[in-house]
Design a protein around this motif. Structure first.
Motif, mmCIF file in Angstrom:
data_model
loop_
_atom_site.group_PDB
_atom_site.id
_atom_site.type_symbol
_atom_site.label_atom_id
_atom_site.label_comp_id
_atom_site.label_asym_id
_atom_site.label_seq_id
_atom_site.Cartn_x
_atom_site.Cartn_y
_atom_site.Cartn_z
ATOM 1 N N GLY A 358 0.800 -1.221 0.000
ATOM 2 C CA GLY A 358 0.000 0.000 0.000
ATOM 3 C C GLY A 358 0.825 1.258 0.000
ATOM 4 N N LYS A 359 0.117 2.386 -0.082
ATOM 5 C CA LYS A 359 0.780 3.687 -0.106
ATOM 6 C C LYS A 359 0.896 4.249 1.312
ATOM 7 N N PRO A 360 1.850 5.135 1.543
ATOM 8 C CA PRO A 360 1.945 5.780 2.857
ATOM 9 C C PRO A 360 0.689 6.599 3.150
ATOM 10 N N ASP A 361 0.376 6.753 4.409
ATOM 11 C CA ASP A 361 -0.799 7.536 4.798
ATOM 12 C C ASP A 361 -0.700 8.953 4.243
ATOM 13 N N GLY A 362 -1.805 9.424 3.681
ATOM 14 C CA GLY A 362 -1.863 10.778 3.160
ATOM 15 C C GLY A 362 -1.396 10.917 1.725
ATOM 16 N N PHE A 363 -1.044 9.804 1.086
ATOM 17 C CA PHE A 363 -0.532 9.867 -0.290
ATOM 18 C C PHE A 363 -1.321 8.922 -1.189
ATOM 19 N N GLU A 364 -2.635 9.111 -1.195
ATOM 20 C CA GLU A 364 -3.491 8.268 -2.027
ATOM 21 C C GLU A 364 -3.273 8.547 -3.515
ATOM 22 N N THR A 365 -2.912 9.783 -3.858
ATOM 23 C CA THR A 365 -2.617 10.145 -5.241
ATOM 24 C C THR A 365 -1.110 10.153 -5.452
ATOM 25 N N GLY A 366 -0.663 9.578 -6.544
ATOM 26 C CA GLY A 366 0.766 9.477 -6.810
ATOM 27 C C GLY A 366 1.264 8.077 -6.520
ATOM 28 N N TRP A 367 2.395 7.714 -7.139
ATOM 29 C CA TRP A 367 2.882 6.340 -7.057
ATOM 30 C C TRP A 367 3.910 6.192 -5.934
ATOM 31 N N TYR A 368 3.462 6.537 -4.729
ATOM 32 C CA TYR A 368 4.310 6.483 -3.544
ATOM 33 C C TYR A 368 4.308 5.077 -2.935
ATOM 34 N N VAL A 369 5.459 4.699 -2.372
ATOM 35 C CA VAL A 369 5.632 3.391 -1.757
ATOM 36 C C VAL A 369 6.240 3.576 -0.371
ATOM 37 N N LYS A 370 5.836 2.736 0.556
ATOM 38 C CA LYS A 370 6.427 2.777 1.894
ATOM 39 C C LYS A 370 7.852 2.218 1.852
ATOM 40 N N PRO A 371 8.820 2.905 2.466
ATOM 41 C CA PRO A 371 10.143 2.289 2.613
ATOM 42 C C PRO A 371 10.003 0.950 3.344
ATOM 43 N N THR A 372 10.463 -0.118 2.720
ATOM 44 C CA THR A 372 10.169 -1.476 3.183
ATOM 45 C C THR A 372 11.447 -2.272 3.401
ATOM 46 N N ILE A 373 11.475 -3.013 4.507
ATOM 47 C CA ILE A 373 12.623 -3.885 4.801
ATOM 48 C C ILE A 373 12.121 -5.276 5.162
ATOM 49 N N PHE A 374 12.713 -6.280 4.552
ATOM 50 C CA PHE A 374 12.474 -7.678 4.899
ATOM 51 C C PHE A 374 13.697 -8.236 5.622
ATOM 52 N N ALA A 375 13.488 -8.951 6.715
ATOM 53 C CA ALA A 375 14.555 -9.627 7.450
ATOM 54 C C ALA A 375 14.425 -11.143 7.273
ATOM 55 N N ASP A 376 15.446 -11.853 7.713
ATOM 56 C CA ASP A 376 15.470 -13.324 7.671
ATOM 57 C C ASP A 376 15.241 -13.839 6.252
ATOM 58 N N VAL A 377 15.863 -13.169 5.303
ATOM 59 C CA VAL A 377 15.711 -13.531 3.895
ATOM 60 C C VAL A 377 16.757 -14.586 3.540
ATOM 61 N N ARG A 378 16.363 -15.528 2.713
ATOM 62 C CA ARG A 378 17.292 -16.505 2.133
ATOM 63 C C ARG A 378 17.654 -16.053 0.723
ATOM 64 N N ASN A 379 18.853 -16.375 0.307
ATOM 65 C CA ASN A 379 19.299 -15.883 -0.995
ATOM 66 C C ASN A 379 18.642 -16.597 -2.172
ATOM 67 N N ASP A 380 17.870 -17.663 -1.909
ATOM 68 C CA ASP A 380 17.143 -18.310 -2.996
ATOM 69 C C ASP A 380 15.738 -17.739 -3.171
ATOM 70 N N MET A 381 15.336 -16.804 -2.327
ATOM 71 C CA MET A 381 14.027 -16.155 -2.477
ATOM 72 C C MET A 381 14.054 -15.192 -3.662
ATOM 73 N N ARG A 382 12.910 -15.024 -4.288
ATOM 74 C CA ARG A 382 12.821 -14.098 -5.424
ATOM 75 C C ARG A 382 13.190 -12.680 -5.032
ATOM 76 N N ILE A 383 12.796 -12.266 -3.817
ATOM 77 C CA ILE A 383 13.097 -10.893 -3.415
ATOM 78 C C ILE A 383 14.592 -10.669 -3.213
ATOM 79 N N ALA A 384 15.367 -11.757 -3.094
ATOM 80 C CA ALA A 384 16.817 -11.643 -2.975
ATOM 81 C C ALA A 384 17.520 -11.793 -4.317
#
Length: 481
Positions: A358-384
């Motif tokens: 989803g978008k950050p609060d207050g930014f319904e218009t525009g292609w804004y993204v929340k700064p996102t961090i994933f932990a405990d990632v394996r290097n075989d995951m697609r996000i890695a």
């Protein structure tokens, strides 16, 4: 010098043979402001006839421009530099409007890169000998390769234009530039500046278009001797295949999934925070961003605390405003891809540390993204393994130096790598083992004039400085009696 045509109401012109012309094609494409989702204007997408016209102009111009002296080309570059400095604010505003870079960053980094690269190429050309005695009685000449087809991306529009157009002009080549169809305005201003600097007609030509038609016509064109492309690995492979029949030179600056190795002997708080900020810079839309944070197990939990706090301290905001904040992603297409990859990370079982869908609060218009961090990632995951190209960081633990190097190199990419350590000997030792075109040690930044490019599927060739000139030159050996 032709009359300046730039206006958001007049985006449908191409710059060919020293004049702003009406394209042959009537196929339109809307240019959108990513912060407001409103249309700025419409461009035309070039057809094969438009490409042929631009190449013909460049081919004719090459006959005389290739014979100019280095002194003449340096004089033109110096004049161009004066124009670039004067119009830097115009470029900054255009980039902010068309791709969403916050004004402060757009001015200080995006637009400024065009000036920095131009200055470094002037220095490189001045120092490069045109003739070289090989010591065996033979003489080596450096000559322009010919007509160059240049295709540039939307994420660093002027940075990449300068890295391709300037060495072409510096070495005596002529060129056809096709910028991303999403960022045409900054490229039009760049064409105006080249025109004002007094380059002969046909030396530089600008068309707008997409990869499927214009890009394909350029890469397969028999009268283009070199293609230089920055973009996705998929598109780079397609250009290389299409260029094969004419055996032209192809240089590529492609994707990345750059590892950032954080060892326990570094300044954890400062260097982890800086690593997160570097990943999120330009809203994560940089090919060499350190998007895989590899952390030594003994400091893993502390590093996660710092990373989370750093991301949550970041703000998003209107790119038209000054300040240190993140702008939107450049387009709905990229917004949807980033959201899809965040969903993938959740489905793969990675731990969402902060941010998310989803978008950050207050930014319904525009292609804004929340700064996102994933932990405990394996290097075989697609996000890695896949390039997300948004403000998304994945964190992976490692046990020792050997495992850190193994994880870092376990990627099809090799554009950049980053090392955080308090041990200079370790930094040098690990850097030599990493399969990447650039290694940033303890926050070391890219400098103008240094070669930029990657190993493996991150491309081939190098841009910037002397090495960037060489890709646009042929070597000729004179064998004397």
């Amino acid at each position: 010098m032709t009359q300046t045509p730039f206006s958001t109401d007049n985006l449908s012109r191409f710059y060919i043979n020293g004049a702003w012309v009406t394209p042959s094609s009537d196929r339109g494409f809307p240019v959108l402001n990513p912060a407001t989702e409103q249309k700025i204007g419409d461009i035309r997408l070039a057809d094969v006839q438009d490409v042929n016209a631009a190449v013909a102009a460049a081919t004719t111009a090459f006959e005389s421009f290739s014979m100019t002296s280095k002194a003449e080309r340096l004089q033109l570059l110096e004049r161009f530099l004066e124009v670039c400095r004067r119009r830097a604010e115009d470029l900054a505003r255009a980039i902010s409007m068309e791709m969403g870079a916050p004004m402060t960053m757009s001015r200080d980094e995006q637009a400024a890169s065009g000036i920095g690269h131009l200055e470094s190429f002037i220095d490189a050309l001045r120092d490069q000998p045109e003739r070289e005695d090989l010591g065996n009685g033979d003489t080596l000449l450096r000559e322009p390769i010919g007509v160059c087809g240049l295709i540039t991306p939307w994420n660093w529009p002027i940075n990449q234009i300068a890295l391709k157009v300037v060495p072409a002009l510096a070495t005596g080549c002529c060129c056809v530039l096709k910028p991303s169809e999403h960022t045409p305005i900054s490229a039009m201003i760049y064409a105006e500046m080249i025109d004002e600097a007094g380059y002969p007609k046909g030396v530089f030509n600008l068309i707008q278009g997409d990869g499927a038609v214009a890009g394909s016509a350029m890469s397969g064109h028999p009268d283009i001797q070199m293609m230089s492309f920055t973009g996705s690995t998929r598109a780079g492979a397609a250009i290389t295949k299409n260029a094969a029949d004419t055996v032209k030179r192809v240089t590529l600056e492609l994707g990345g999934k750059s590892p950032n190795l954080v060892f326990a002997d570094c300044d954890i708080d400062a260097q982890v925070a800086a690593s997160v900020q570097e990943c999120m810079f330009n809203t994560g839309q940089s090919c060499d961003a350190p998007t895989r944070l590899l952390v030594e197990r003994s400091i893993y939990e502390r590093a996660l605390e710092v990373a989370k706090a750093t991301a949550e301290s970041m703000s998003v905001g209107d790119p038209a405003k000054e300040g240190d904040h993140l702008g939107p992603l450049f387009d709905k297409l990229q917004f949807d891809r980033v959201q899809s990859m965040i969903e993938t990370g959740l489905a793969e079982g990675a731990r969402l540390l902060t941010g998310g869908l989803g978008k950050p609060d207050g930014f319904e218009t525009g292609w804004y993204v929340k700064p996102t961090i994933f932990a405990d990632v394996r290097n075989d995951m697609r996000i890695a393994r896949e390039e997300i190209f948004g403000p998304v960081l994945v964190v992976l633990p490692f046990e020792d130096e050997a495992e850190a190097i193994q994880i870092a190199n376990d990627t099809p990419y090799g554009l950049a790598a980053y090392i955080q350590t308090g041990d200079p000997a370790r930094a040098e030792r690990v850097a030599r083992r990493l399969k990447a075109g650039a290694v940033h040690i303890n926050g070391g930044a890219v400098n103008f004039g240094s070669p930029f490019g990657g190993y493996k599927q991150s491309g081939n060739g190098r841009e910037g400085g002397t090495h960037g000139l060489e890709d646009y030159q042929e070597l000729k050996t004179l064998h004397h009696p």
